[in-house]
Design a protein around this motif. Structure first.
Motif, PDB file in Angstrom:
ATOM      1  N   LYS A  89       0.834  -1.202   0.000  1.00 27.15           N
ATOM      2  CA  LYS A  89       0.000   0.000   0.000  1.00 27.15           C
ATOM      3  C   LYS A  89       0.867   1.250   0.000  1.00 27.15           C
ATOM      4  CE  LYS A  89      -3.679   2.298   2.605  1.00 27.15           C
ATOM      5  NZ  LYS A  89      -4.541   2.232   3.820  1.00 27.15           N
ATOM      6  N   THR A  90       1.945   1.221   0.779  1.00 21.66           N
ATOM      7  CA  THR A  90       2.870   2.358   0.831  1.00 21.66           C
ATOM      8  C   THR A  90       3.774   2.394  -0.393  1.00 21.66           C
ATOM      9  OG1 THR A  90       2.871   2.311   3.249  1.00 21.66           O
ATOM     10  CG2 THR A  90       4.705   3.444   2.175  1.00 21.66           C
ATOM     11  N   CYS A  91       4.255   1.222  -0.813  1.00 21.73           N
ATOM     12  CA  CYS A  91       5.189   1.112  -1.941  1.00 21.73           C
ATOM     13  C   CYS A  91       4.633   0.129  -2.975  1.00 21.73           C
ATOM     14  CB  CYS A  91       6.562   0.657  -1.465  1.00 21.73           C
ATOM     15  SG  CYS A  91       7.308   1.707  -0.219  1.00 21.73           S
ATOM     16  N   PRO A  92       3.666   0.553  -3.783  1.00 21.71           N
ATOM     17  CA  PRO A  92       3.044  -0.386  -4.741  1.00 21.71           C
ATOM     18  C   PRO A  92       3.998  -0.913  -5.797  1.00 21.71           C
ATOM     19  CG  PRO A  92       2.305   1.869  -5.148  1.00 21.71           C
ATOM     20  CD  PRO A  92       3.075   1.895  -3.863  1.00 21.71           C
ATOM     21  N   ARG A  93       5.156  -0.265  -5.970  1.00 22.99           N
ATOM     22  CA  ARG A  93       6.117  -0.720  -6.966  1.00 22.99           C
ATOM     23  C   ARG A  93       7.413  -1.230  -6.322  1.00 22.99           C
ATOM     24  NH1 ARG A  93       5.817   0.014 -12.152  1.00 22.99           N
ATOM     25  NH2 ARG A  93       8.068   0.348 -12.364  1.00 22.99           N
ATOM     26  N   CYS A  94       7.296  -1.748  -5.115  1.00 21.91           N
ATOM     27  CA  CYS A  94       8.451  -2.323  -4.431  1.00 21.91           C
ATOM     28  C   CYS A  94       8.594  -3.782  -4.865  1.00 21.91           C
ATOM     29  CB  CYS A  94       8.285  -2.234  -2.920  1.00 21.91           C
ATOM     30  SG  CYS A  94       9.669  -2.924  -1.999  1.00 21.91           S
ATOM     31  N   ALA A  95       9.642  -4.078  -5.624  1.00 17.76           N
ATOM     32  CA  ALA A  95       9.824  -5.418  -6.178  1.00 17.76           C
ATOM     33  C   ALA A  95       9.970  -6.461  -5.068  1.00 17.76           C
ATOM     34  CB  ALA A  95      11.052  -5.431  -7.087  1.00 17.76           C
ATOM     35  N   LYS A  96      10.695  -6.141  -4.022  1.00 15.91           N
ATOM     36  CA  LYS A  96      10.927  -7.109  -2.955  1.00 15.91           C
ATOM     37  C   LYS A  96       9.642  -7.470  -2.241  1.00 15.91           C
ATOM     38  CE  LYS A  96      14.043  -8.116   0.886  1.00 15.91           C
ATOM     39  NZ  LYS A  96      15.161  -7.627   1.715  1.00 15.91           N
ATOM     40  N   SER A  97       8.746  -6.506  -2.017  1.00 17.83           N
ATOM     41  CA  SER A  97       7.473  -6.797  -1.349  1.00 17.83           C
ATOM     42  C   SER A  97       6.592  -7.676  -2.224  1.00 17.83           C
ATOM     43  CB  SER A  97       6.752  -5.486  -1.010  1.00 17.83           C
ATOM     44  OG  SER A  97       7.486  -4.735  -0.066  1.00 17.83           O
TER      45      SER A  97
ATOM     46  N   SER B  95       0.066 -15.596  -6.859  1.00 20.64           N
ATOM     47  CA  SER B  95       1.515 -15.640  -6.686  1.00 20.64           C
ATOM     48  C   SER B  95       2.230 -15.306  -7.993  1.00 20.64           C
ATOM     49  CB  SER B  95       1.936 -17.026  -6.193  1.00 20.64           C
ATOM     50  OG  SER B  95       3.330 -17.112  -6.045  1.00 20.64           O
ATOM     51  N   LEU B  96       1.756 -15.883  -9.088  1.00 19.13           N
ATOM     52  CA  LEU B  96       2.362 -15.630 -10.389  1.00 19.13           C
ATOM     53  C   LEU B  96       2.166 -14.184 -10.824  1.00 19.13           C
ATOM     54  CD1 LEU B  96       3.934 -17.097 -12.577  1.00 19.13           C
ATOM     55  CD2 LEU B  96       1.764 -17.613 -13.716  1.00 19.13           C
ATOM     56  N   TYR B  97       1.016 -13.601 -10.491  1.00 17.13           N
ATOM     57  CA  TYR B  97       0.753 -12.196 -10.829  1.00 17.13           C
ATOM     58  C   TYR B  97       1.793 -11.283 -10.178  1.00 17.13           C
ATOM     59  CZ  TYR B  97      -1.249  -7.548 -10.246  1.00 17.13           C
ATOM     60  OH  TYR B  97      -1.438  -6.188 -10.211  1.00 17.13           O
ATOM     61  N   HIS B  98       2.058 -11.499  -8.890  1.00 15.44           N
ATOM     62  CA  HIS B  98       3.023 -10.654  -8.194  1.00 15.44           C
ATOM     63  C   HIS B  98       4.438 -10.868  -8.724  1.00 15.44           C
ATOM     64  CE1 HIS B  98       0.443  -8.808  -5.163  1.00 15.44           C
ATOM     65  NE2 HIS B  98      -0.173  -9.969  -5.034  1.00 15.44           N
ATOM     66  N   LEU B  99       4.765 -12.079  -9.156  1.00 17.07           N
ATOM     67  CA  LEU B  99       6.087 -12.333  -9.728  1.00 17.07           C
ATOM     68  C   LEU B  99       6.249 -11.622 -11.070  1.00 17.07           C
ATOM     69  CD1 LEU B  99       6.513 -16.105  -8.838  1.00 17.07           C
ATOM     70  CD2 LEU B  99       7.641 -14.157  -7.785  1.00 17.07           C
ATOM     71  N   LYS B 100       5.198 -11.555 -11.838  1.00 17.67           N
ATOM     72  CA  LYS B 100       5.255 -10.803 -13.095  1.00 17.67           C
ATOM     73  C   LYS B 100       5.420  -9.315 -12.820  1.00 17.67           C
ATOM     74  CE  LYS B 100       4.747 -14.365 -15.776  1.00 17.67           C
ATOM     75  NZ  LYS B 100       5.887 -14.828 -16.612  1.00 17.67           N
ATOM     76  N   GLN B 101       4.835  -8.841 -11.714  1.00 18.86           N
ATOM     77  CA  GLN B 101       5.023  -7.450 -11.318  1.00 18.86           C
ATOM     78  C   GLN B 101       6.490  -7.181 -10.977  1.00 18.86           C
ATOM     79  OE1 GLN B 101       2.694  -4.858 -11.231  1.00 18.86           O
ATOM     80  NE2 GLN B 101       1.465  -6.343 -12.348  1.00 18.86           N
ATOM     81  N   VAL B 102       7.124  -8.149 -10.315  1.00 19.45           N
ATOM     82  CA  VAL B 102       8.538  -8.006  -9.978  1.00 19.45           C
ATOM     83  C   VAL B 102       9.366  -7.839 -11.245  1.00 19.45           C
ATOM     84  CG1 VAL B 102      10.551  -9.138  -8.955  1.00 19.45           C
ATOM     85  CG2 VAL B 102       8.317  -9.320  -7.844  1.00 19.45           C
ATOM     86  N   GLN B 103       9.119  -8.673 -12.238  1.00 17.68           N
ATOM     87  CA  GLN B 103       9.890  -8.620 -13.486  1.00 17.68           C
ATOM     88  C   GLN B 103       9.653  -7.321 -14.240  1.00 17.68           C
ATOM     89  OE1 GLN B 103       8.591 -12.487 -15.149  1.00 17.68           O
ATOM     90  NE2 GLN B 103      10.728 -13.164 -14.937  1.00 17.68           N
ATOM     91  N   SER B 104       8.440  -6.800 -14.165  1.00 20.49           N
ATOM     92  CA  SER B 104       8.156  -5.547 -14.864  1.00 20.49           C
ATOM     93  C   SER B 104       8.778  -4.345 -14.161  1.00 20.49           C
ATOM     94  CB  SER B 104       6.638  -5.342 -14.982  1.00 20.49           C
ATOM     95  OG  SER B 104       6.056  -5.162 -13.692  1.00 20.49           O
ATOM     96  N   ILE B 105       8.965  -4.443 -12.845  1.00 22.34           N
ATOM     97  CA  ILE B 105       9.540  -3.341 -12.069  1.00 22.34           C
ATOM     98  C   ILE B 105      11.060  -3.348 -12.149  1.00 22.34           C
ATOM     99  CG2 ILE B 105       9.810  -2.388  -9.739  1.00 22.34           C
ATOM    100  CD1 ILE B 105       6.986  -3.516  -9.133  1.00 22.34           C
ATOM    101  N   ASP B 106      11.669  -4.522 -11.948  1.00 24.35           N
ATOM    102  CA  ASP B 106      13.132  -4.624 -11.882  1.00 24.35           C
ATOM    103  C   ASP B 106      13.562  -5.947 -12.508  1.00 24.35           C
ATOM    104  OD1 ASP B 106      15.795  -4.461 -11.339  1.00 24.35           O
ATOM    105  OD2 ASP B 106      15.611  -4.559  -9.157  1.00 24.35           O
ATOM    106  N   ASP B 107      13.955  -5.901 -13.782  1.00 27.61           N
ATOM    107  CA  ASP B 107      14.337  -7.131 -14.470  1.00 27.61           C
ATOM    108  C   ASP B 107      15.710  -7.651 -14.027  1.00 27.61           C
ATOM    109  OD1 ASP B 107      15.865  -5.148 -15.535  1.00 27.61           O
ATOM    110  OD2 ASP B 107      15.259  -5.455 -17.617  1.00 27.61           O
TER     111      ASP B 107
END
Length: 619
Positions: free
Chosen positions: A493-501, A522-534
């Motif tokens: 909520k505070t950091c919507p684009r925090c890859a680690k979270s 789970s897979l959705y959040h992992l795809k978010q990680v890749q889009s934020i920080d490859d």
């Protein structure tokens, strides 16, 4: 959880005491390239004792949290005692006023929202221990032996204790200075009263004798002369006090420094020795590869870019210390949580400029206020004291704010934004706010001579409301720390684009918490990680974990091969690799194809390793 896991041999009791002294906080050798150089053997021994003594009596995590809560309460009690030491010297504070001050300071310290992280997260115990030892060390009445013992204990609790030494020195000086000043004032008052009584008796007797030999007119004339003489004596006394009071104030300050010199010299020598020891053992500098963009994205910045961004980070921590959180709560502030400030015109820098102007105005206002009082008051002695006292209180606050130095961008640290770094600085803010709230409730110090000071209703209601709001914030945040899922949701909520979270919450949905099992989430959040920080390589092992549960074997193999190349997941991925391929190659019908795929992945891994070695040689 990580610090008390069985994999940490220092905590589980599988290593010797000597190994504990040469390993870092996470059980790695201090000289290892994978060590963060966090040397905290005393805190590790506290975990070890609880692990071996209290295991089985109650939930281990609960036990560690109880110890942290007790440490926070002890620190709050010590800070409240420190506040009394600072303000009781004047003799104008009644016992009930001091009790109220202690309660306010204690509540402000213990209910500070940044303390939730260090209390609920067992791994942050070193910061609580360090603050507790530093506050106790501020007492100038301690013997040399106790100073020596406490500083050694503090340095063995946490390396951040070193940055609290200036605060300890200034606080000792402030307490000693105020005590000596008011002690001298009390002695002067007693001496002057005795002299005045003796002089009045002598004058009365002389007047009686004179009246026997002179007429009424002569007596009147003599009375006029006496009045004129008294005026001259008063003026001469003022002149003498004006000429000697400044020197007396310098003597009091110098006397305070001389009295504290042995203790402060010992603090300085031990601090320097600690730094020399760590430097000589190569325990001082964190390896470059361990400072990751996912955790500290501003570290690679240089020049004015570094100044801009770290000034903003420092301002965030200062506001947190004063109980203002301008970015929100999160247990992780990583990559893309706080975006880089590229221009001086960025509106976020307004926070920095506002803070600088506020501090400058307050300090100048104090000095100008003293100057105005000097013009109205002929007592230079009190004005000198007011000047010295105000300056020392300013230094007192700034010295505790100096504990935020590790996140200033000047030294190499892996920490970016963290509530645990703020805890030490809340010592001064809690004391200053407690004093302000106290004066708001009972009035200025002159009214505190009463045994039972009158309580003002409206300020009391306001202060009580603020404390209630602080309790509510702490309660909500504590409940989030009690639930891993809620903690990660608050972070996003505070950091919507925090890859680690995003990565951590994907683990929750992939089986960490069975009742929340949802592989699609789970897979959705992992795809978010890749889009934020490859470049965040930790994601590959978690993707492999999800794909194997979905029986997407080819994608699992590709991600597992990538995970082996990640230095932070290499060991776990390698174990998974060794377990997977023997099972695949057992099937005769799939053996040939499996061997071909395995050989291709191994070739890919070896080529990547060669390329990395060539890049290192070029660099």
């Amino acid at each position: 959880v990580h610090i008390v896991s069985d994999s940490n041999a220092d905590v589980s009791g599988k290593t010797t005491f000597r190994e504990v002294l040469t390993n870092d906080y996470w059980g790695r050798p201090m000289n290892s390239e994978s060590s963060h150089k966090s040397w905290r053997p005393l805190t590790i021994l506290s975990f070890r004792w609880l692990q071996t003594t209290w295991s089985g009596r109650c939930t281990l995590l609960t036990t560690h949290r109880i110890v942290n809560a007790l440490a926070n309460a002890a620190a709050g009690e010590s800070v409240s005692i420190l506040a009394v030491q600072l303000f009781e010297s004047g003799g104008m504070w009644s016992s009930s006023s001091l009790l109220l001050l202690r309660c306010l300071v204690k509540l402000l310290f213990c209910l500070h929202p940044t303390h939730v992280e260090v209390t609920a997260n067992a791994a942050n115990r070193p910061h609580l221990f360090a603050v507790l030892v530093a506050v106790v060390l501020c007492d100038p009445r301690l013997s040399i032996f106790m100073v020596l013992l406490l500083q050694i204990l503090g340095l063995m609790c946490s390396e951040t204790f070193l940055f609290q030494m200036p605060a300890v020195v200034i606080t000792q000086l402030l307490i000693t200075f105020r005590k000596k000043y008011f002690s001298s004032q009390k002695n002067d008052t007693i001496t002057n009263n005795d002299n005045e009584e003796e002089k009045e008796d002598n004058d009365t007797n002389s007047k009686k004798e004179v009246s026997l030999f002179f007429s009424e007119d002569d007596t009147i004339t003599n009375n006029d002369n006496e009045e004129e003489k008294e005026d001259n004596d008063t003026n001469s006394k003022k002149e003498v006090s004006l000429s000697s009071s400044s020197l007396s104030m310098k003597q009091i300050l110098l006397s305070s420094l001389i009295k504290l010199f042995p203790r402060q010299l010992l603090l300085f020598v031990l601090s320097v020795s600690y730094l020399v020891m760590r430097h000589s053992l190569d325990w001082l500098s964190i390896p470059e590869g361990l400072i990751r963009p996912a955790e500290n994205p501003f570290y690679p910045l240089e020049g004015t870019d570094r100044i801009r961004n770290y000034a903003y980070i420092l301002a965030i921590h200062v506001f947190k210390s004063w109980n203002f959180d301008i970015i929100g709560f999160s247990h992780e502030y990583g990559y893309e949580c706080i975006r880089e400030i590229r221009k001086w015109s960025d509106p976020r820098l307004g926070v920095v400029f506002f803070l600088i102007v506020l501090y400058v105005v307050v300090i100048v206002k104090l000095c100008s206020g003293i100057t105005k009082r000097q013009k109205k008051n002929n007592n230079d002695y009190n004005n000198d004291y007011t000047r010295c006292n105000s300056c020392l209180f300013v230094l007192f606050h700034l010295s505790w704010m100096f504990t935020l130095f590790p996140i200033s961008g000047i030294v190499k640290v892996g920490t970016f934004i963290a509530d645990r770094i703020v805890v030490a600085s809340t010592v001064s803010t809690s004391i200053l706010l407690g004093c302000y709230f106290h004066q708001s409730i009972v009035g200025p110090s002159s009214s505190q001579e009463q045994k039972k000071p009158r309580i003002r209703l409206l300020p009391s209601v306001v202060v009580l409301s603020l404390l209630s709001y602080m309790w509510y914030r702490v309660h909500v945040r504590s409940m989030q720390w009690m639930d891993n899922h809620q903690l990660l949701l608050s972070s996003l909520k505070t950091c919507p684009r925090c890859a680690k979270s995003h990565l951590e919450i994907s683990k929750v949905y992939s089986g960490l918490i069975p009742e929340l099992f949802d592989l699609d989430k789970s897979l959705y959040h992992l795809k978010q990680v890749q889009s934020i920080d490859d470049s965040y390589c930790d994601v590959h092992r978690q993707l492999a974990h999800v794909y194997i549960q979905q029986q997407r074997l080819l994608e699992f193999e590709e991600e597992l091969a990538e995970a082996i190349l990640c230095p932070f997941d290499m060991m776990g991925a390698h174990d998974m690799w060794n377990k997977y391929w023997p099972v695949v190659l057992q099937d005769p019908s799939a053996r040939e194809d499996g061997q071909r795929r395995k050989h291709g992945y191994e070739l890919k891994i070896s080529q990547a390793v060669v390329r990395e070695q060539e890049e290192l040689e070029k660099g």
